[in-house]
Design an enzyme around this catalytic site. Sequence first.
Site, PDB file in Angstrom:
ATOM      1  N   ASP A 239       4.206   1.535  -8.778  1.00  0.00           N
ATOM      2  CA  ASP A 239       4.676   1.865  -7.317  1.00  0.00           C
ATOM      3  C   ASP A 239       3.708   3.265  -6.911  1.00  0.00           C
ATOM      4  OD1 ASP A 239       5.565   1.743  -4.706  1.00  0.00           O
ATOM      5  OD2 ASP A 239       7.524   1.477  -5.127  1.00  0.00           O
ATOM      6  N   CYS A 240       3.404   3.543  -5.730  1.00  0.00           N
ATOM      7  CA  CYS A 240       2.174   4.309  -5.591  1.00  0.00           C
ATOM      8  C   CYS A 240       2.814   5.819  -5.711  1.00  0.00           C
ATOM      9  CB  CYS A 240       1.924   4.229  -4.057  1.00  0.00           C
ATOM     10  SG  CYS A 240       1.083   2.638  -3.713  1.00  0.00           S
TER      11      CYS A 240
END
Length: 699
Positions: A239-240
């Site tokens: 995830d970012c």
Amino acid sequence: MKAFKEKAKELVGQMDLLEKASQLRYDAPAIKRLGIPTYNWWNESLHGVARAGVATVFPQAIGMAAMFDEEAIKKVAEVTATEGRAKYNAFYKKGDRDIYKGLTFWAPNINIFRDPRWGRGHETYGEDPYLTSRLGVSFIKALQGDESNPYWKAAACAKHFAVHSGPEEERHHFDAVVSKKDLYETYLPAFEVAVKEGKVAGVMGAYNRVNGEPACGSKTLLVDILKKEWGFDGYIVSDCWAIRDFHTEHMVTRTAAESAALAINNGCELNCGNTYLHMMQAYNQGLVSEETITESAEKLMQIRMKLGLFDENCEYNEIPYEVNDCKEHNDLALEVSRKSMVMLKNNGILPLNLEKIKSIGVIGPTANNRTVLEGNYNGTPSRYTTLVEGIQDYVGDKARVYYSEGCHLFKNAMSNLSWEDDRLAEALIVAEQSDVVVLCLGLDSTIEGEQGDTGNAFAGGDKITLNLIGKQQQLLEKVVAVGKPTILVLSTGSAMAINFADEHCDGIIQTWYPGAHGGKALAQLLFGEYSPSGKLPVTFYKTTEELPDFEDYSMKGRTYRYMQTEALYPFGYGLGYGKVSVEDVRVQMEGENAKVVATVMNQSDWAVDEVVQVYIKDMESKFAVPNFSLCAFKAVHLAANEKVEVTLTIEEKAFTIVDEDGKRYRDSNFFKVFIGTNAPDARSVALTGLKPIEKEIHR
């Protein structure tokens, strides 16, 4: 994939170590000497192509889940992939290789919506692992395209792996502690099916820790379960900026280099974020081997090759831009919007009769709100039809439509210089002038959603209460007190405790975030052009107070399978204008599966869409889910007074339990099966007047 694997190996073999490491970032740079263009992996397609300009905007995922319809989800994903390709092809020719312009879509979100306070729950397919599994697989397969084609049309990515569903404010440092039973019984099944059956291209890790391990660097999740246990052969992406959290929030590593090493050594090939900029530092410190970097680069090149990004002859390159946002796609979006809406109450007021109504009051902060239509992770519609616009367009000159905002979505006044309740008087005037009131209340994606995206959030995107917010409850009570027939149109991505409305409103429609054509779909429902057919993919609770602690990841007391209280509106519930009965049910074992054959009868003059639902309860095992579980469903269209026979399959897995060690097996020979158009709980039966047919299975 084998041919692409060899080609990727050959291509990566020509890179030096720095070049290999550079390809592990979501914003992979060009390697011109090898003819490799820059590529940005980050794209979104939750309910249509997102964040790259105009595209067909479908209802939010939770609304699509309310259709209980695998074929409809498939059509949505096919359109999304087609528009994604059309846009990519056109952008590519213009040299535009920016973020949100690629073919690796980070969707679907198949987390379990375990708690109605979670802001991102509207991105999911609801609270049930089986429903989520079936819809997730349908979306993934259709997005990626015909399996006989050597190329993917687009690449899906199942997220967020795993045990991720709030709280948003805590997600960067939160440790989701979960039992093995809950892990394998509730949180993992949709991901397992996405991998084994859906053959999903990618899996995205979560921000949180799971039992102490950060999800994007978890040996348990990524290596032991995903790769070894399930045989996953796609790519894993963080995830970012989640890998940065390892050393800044979770404190499981000390430096960025250590964080990069922990993630890649446990199988996370691609970094959404910038921590893999430290990969060479990790290598120089002996934390990562060249072989690991090489294997990761090969996997990512393999994915790009499978998408045909290095082949000018890939047939998908010919998809033209004009198919994007075309009439056919928008017609489907309208159909999906119609099928997604759920009628929660009708005392007979609906459908409205324009021959008898001369004035309609449309009141509320969501009535003319475009954001309500969109949801989050959305594209830009070329045309919006808000709820009030849909009613105005439909009614034309046949009746007067009055409109008032009534109140702000969450503030005490519409104007900073005004007294409190500066639109209340107008709302009451409108109600008094009207024969019937359509009261539009709820939320939008500026209130509930992802931390950082919700500009007006009260709790990082989560809800702190299930009650209506701001002045909306006051508006509801004051308008109802006027005494005119009132229909509540509730637009939210999650369950609300609307007990007052349930008691005092004449009709209630749940629209979710219904897409670009939501207003048109609502008007067609209100005036009887079609019968509502949506079913709740989540439980509507009566109070916030009855919920377990938000940070407790035990399933006890959560969702219809484990809850110990009576729902306001149960999972699987939804009314229509017609009357449909399920009759002549036969259940028989066929190998390890069971076949259910039932006659579905439309006992009305309405053409209807209905959902046949099958639930199962293990009657013997101490490890069984305490209530019952959805195990089969089928969306059925019935003409007026039509009778059809439907066949459903209860798969072998439905007859198994998960024990405290997370092991799944059959532990019983006695099961009860319930077949109908709603769940078998007492509240569903009381609301619908329909009791599912009960059958016993002895194995």
